[in-house]
Design a protein around this motif. Structure first.
Motif, mmCIF file in Angstrom:
data_model
loop_
_atom_site.group_PDB
_atom_site.id
_atom_site.type_symbol
_atom_site.label_atom_id
_atom_site.label_comp_id
_atom_site.label_asym_id
_atom_site.label_seq_id
_atom_site.Cartn_x
_atom_site.Cartn_y
_atom_site.Cartn_z
ATOM 1 N N THR A 179 63.274 43.336 57.403
ATOM 2 C CA THR A 179 64.551 42.631 57.301
ATOM 3 C C THR A 179 65.548 43.233 58.282
ATOM 4 N N PRO A 180 66.568 42.475 58.683
ATOM 5 C CA PRO A 180 67.605 43.033 59.557
ATOM 6 C C PRO A 180 68.303 44.233 58.925
ATOM 7 N N GLU A 181 68.501 44.214 57.630
ATOM 8 C CA GLU A 181 69.161 45.334 56.960
ATOM 9 C C GLU A 181 68.323 46.607 57.071
ATOM 10 N N ARG A 184 68.601 47.959 60.672
ATOM 11 C CA ARG A 184 69.844 48.695 60.915
ATOM 12 C C ARG A 184 69.812 50.071 60.244
ATOM 13 N N GLU A 206 65.119 38.182 64.583
ATOM 14 C CA GLU A 206 66.258 38.645 63.791
ATOM 15 C C GLU A 206 66.248 40.155 63.620
ATOM 16 N N ALA A 210 69.125 42.705 65.294
ATOM 17 C CA ALA A 210 69.855 43.633 64.427
ATOM 18 C C ALA A 210 69.706 45.073 64.901
ATOM 19 N N ASP A 213 71.606 45.676 68.203
ATOM 20 C CA ASP A 213 73.041 45.665 67.956
ATOM 21 C C ASP A 213 73.493 46.984 67.327
ATOM 22 N N GLU A 214 72.789 47.441 66.316
ATOM 23 C CA GLU A 214 73.141 48.696 65.647
ATOM 24 C C GLU A 214 73.001 49.879 66.602
#
Length: 525
Positions: A179-181, A184, A206, A210, A213-214
């Protein structure tokens, strides 16, 4: 397999030879006298020059005369008490080289860090970006020892493989990142542990978005080998837009250049786990991309340059694909390639890069055409202002640490780079991509004292940078070898490059004697 395991066990006992007389310094003051300077910024050579170092920093760079004219000693920097003079009159000095894709050995290869580091340092490589080795804790330990100069080693930039174990994340417990979470959270954990960046191999869009970006928010850098498992949905252009620092090799770039398809033209019986399939079909990939200088080709290139994206092509690591005999019989294998490493290179269905199941003329011709198209893109990228770096990816496919880095330079020359552009690729460009150009990459006052000193002009013949030097016929009709790096200087410490190579040679000789081993050609024993 049993033989390889025995070799691996024995390997560790041979990689701890003494390091006496291989280095000296740093000094309160070091003056390197009379060099011709190749600065790394694209400027032409200039000399004679004296360079003054205090401890590990450059404090003065002084032109002291003219070629062929006796130097006025009164105009030279003066040596202070406790200082050291290094007479390099008539020699060439360059910034320390940056290897942007340097694996620190490998368990399967039986190549320990001491062996790899000495080969790198013997070829003037003073900084290495280590892309996902044996775990971030292992790499960070070596990085700290290198920073303190407790070991003979380049300075290390440690990049963790995305999803690899960190202090706060164990994939055996957490499962793969899905997952993106989670992406990150892993990136934050990686930064907290002290990594300098991330090495990606691709993931779902996705998750890549993520993670990148993080990573950018935290000020870390990144690299990606766009593996075929995810490249159909996320190619180089997607990565560059999301903030990736550099692409490795060339995977993902032809896919960004597709015009009449969305996936590689795989044969219907293709299996990625079969490396003969993987590398044979990879040799046909560039022909499936947009033609050089076409509208789409130009559009992709211009956008990548506008995004300040870095290409790290590692041309050398695929060279056996276009000329297997050349790669197998490189003259340095006999003296400098460990038996365990040579065994790893042989045809195998399980060793990555050992894809010589049935390799012949047809595959090599396809790869030569592949190289022409690939090199055309890389050279034009450089011509339009894009950043191209120098990386080796050694330890696979008959490419040996240090030696392969010089071969990478030669292949950049084949691609169309001027020798001065090659040196800039190997020094300043790498420093910029690492975010270290204020410390390394050129010879400037205030920067770290990282140098390569060689007694022949590398611009005229890059082969003089090989540890084995270059073969030359003298005016009196004698065949001699010239070149080979004389001194590698890192952090103001002078290393005897030829002594480092001799140490490696001894390591290899001792293994062979212990094992009664010689490099063998399969089918010719």
């Amino acid at each position: 397999m049993k033989k390889l395991l025995i070799l691996l066990l024995l390997c560790n006992s041979f990689l701890a030879l003494g390091q006496d007389n291989l280095s000296e310094g740093p000094f309160p003051q070091l003056i390197i006298r009379g060099v011709t300077l190749i600065n790394g910024n694209g400027a032409p050579p200039r000399g004679p020059i004296d360079i003054v170092v205090e401890n590990n920093k450059i404090v003065d760079i002084q032109v002291v005369g003219y070629p062929g004219v006796k130097i006025d000693e009164s105009k030279r920097p003066q040596l202070k008490a406790g200082g050291k003079e290094l007479d390099c009159e008539g020699m060439y000095l360059l910034p320390g080289f940056v290897d942007m894709h340097g694996h620190i050995g490998g368990v399967a290869q039986g190549a320990d860090s001491d062996y790899v580091f000495k080969l790198w340092m013997a070829h003037g490589i003073t900084t290495v970006r280590e892309p996902a080795g044996r775990g971030i804790a292992w790499t960070l330990d070596l990085k700290r020892k290198s920073e303190k100069n407790e070991i003979i080693a380049p300075r290390i930039q440690a990049y963790t493989a995305f999803g690899q174990t960190t202090k706060d994340f164990n994939p055996l417990d957490n499962g793969p990142i899905s997952t993106p979470e989670q992406a990150r959270a892993w990136v934050r954990s990686n930064a907290k542990q002290g990594a300098d960046g991330i090495k990606f191999f691709g993931a779902a869009p996705e998750i890549m978005a993520a993670a990148l970006d993080e990573n950018k928010k935290l000020g870390l850098r990144s690299a990606c080998h766009h593996a075929q498992m995810d490249v159909a949905r996320w190619n180089v252009l997607h990565s560059a837009r999301a903030g990736l620092t550099s692409m490795e090799h060339w995977y993902g770039l032809p896919e960004a250049l597709f015009e009449d398809r969305t996936v590689q033209d795989y044969p219907l019986d293709y299996n990625y786990q079969n490396e003969q399939h993987r590398f044979e079909e990879a040799g046909k990939l560039w022909e499936q991309a947009a033609k050089p200088y076409s509208e789409h080709w130009n559009k992709v290139m211009d956008e990548l340059i506008a995004l300040d994206f870095t290409l790290d092509p590692t041309f050398n690591i695929y060279e056996a694909s276009r000329d297997l005999h050349r790669a197998r019989r490189a003259e340095w294998h006999e003296d400098y390639t460990l038996p365990t490493l040579w065994t790893f290179y042989q045809p195998s269905k399980i060793s990555h890069g050992s894809y010589w199941h049935d390799w012949g003329t047809e595959q090599e011709v396809a790869w030569r055409n592949n190289y022409k198209l690939w090199m055309t893109f890389v050279n034009e990228y450089k011509n339009r202002g894009g950043r191209v770096t120098t990386g080796s990816d050694s330890g696979f496919i008959f490419q040996l640490y240090g030696f392969a880095y010089v071969r990478e330079m030669e292949l950049l020359r084949e691609a169309g780079f001027h020798p001065l552009e090659i040196i800039r690729s190997a020094t300043l460009n790498g420093a910029e991509a690492l975010g270290m150009s204020d410390q390394i990459g050129t010879v400037e006052v205030g920067k770290l004292a990282d140098f390569v000193v060689v007694d022949e002009n590398p611009l005229k013949n890059l082969k003089v940078l090989y540890g084995t030097g270059a073969v030359k016929l003298t005016e009196d009709n004698k065949v001699v070898r010239v070149g080979g790096v004389t001194y590698t200087i890192k952090d103001g410490i002078i290393y005897d490059a030829k002594g480092l190579l001799q140490d490696v040679k001894t390591i290899v000789q001792q293994q062979k004697q212990k094992l009664n081993y010689k490099i063998k050609q399969p089918g010719l024993e």
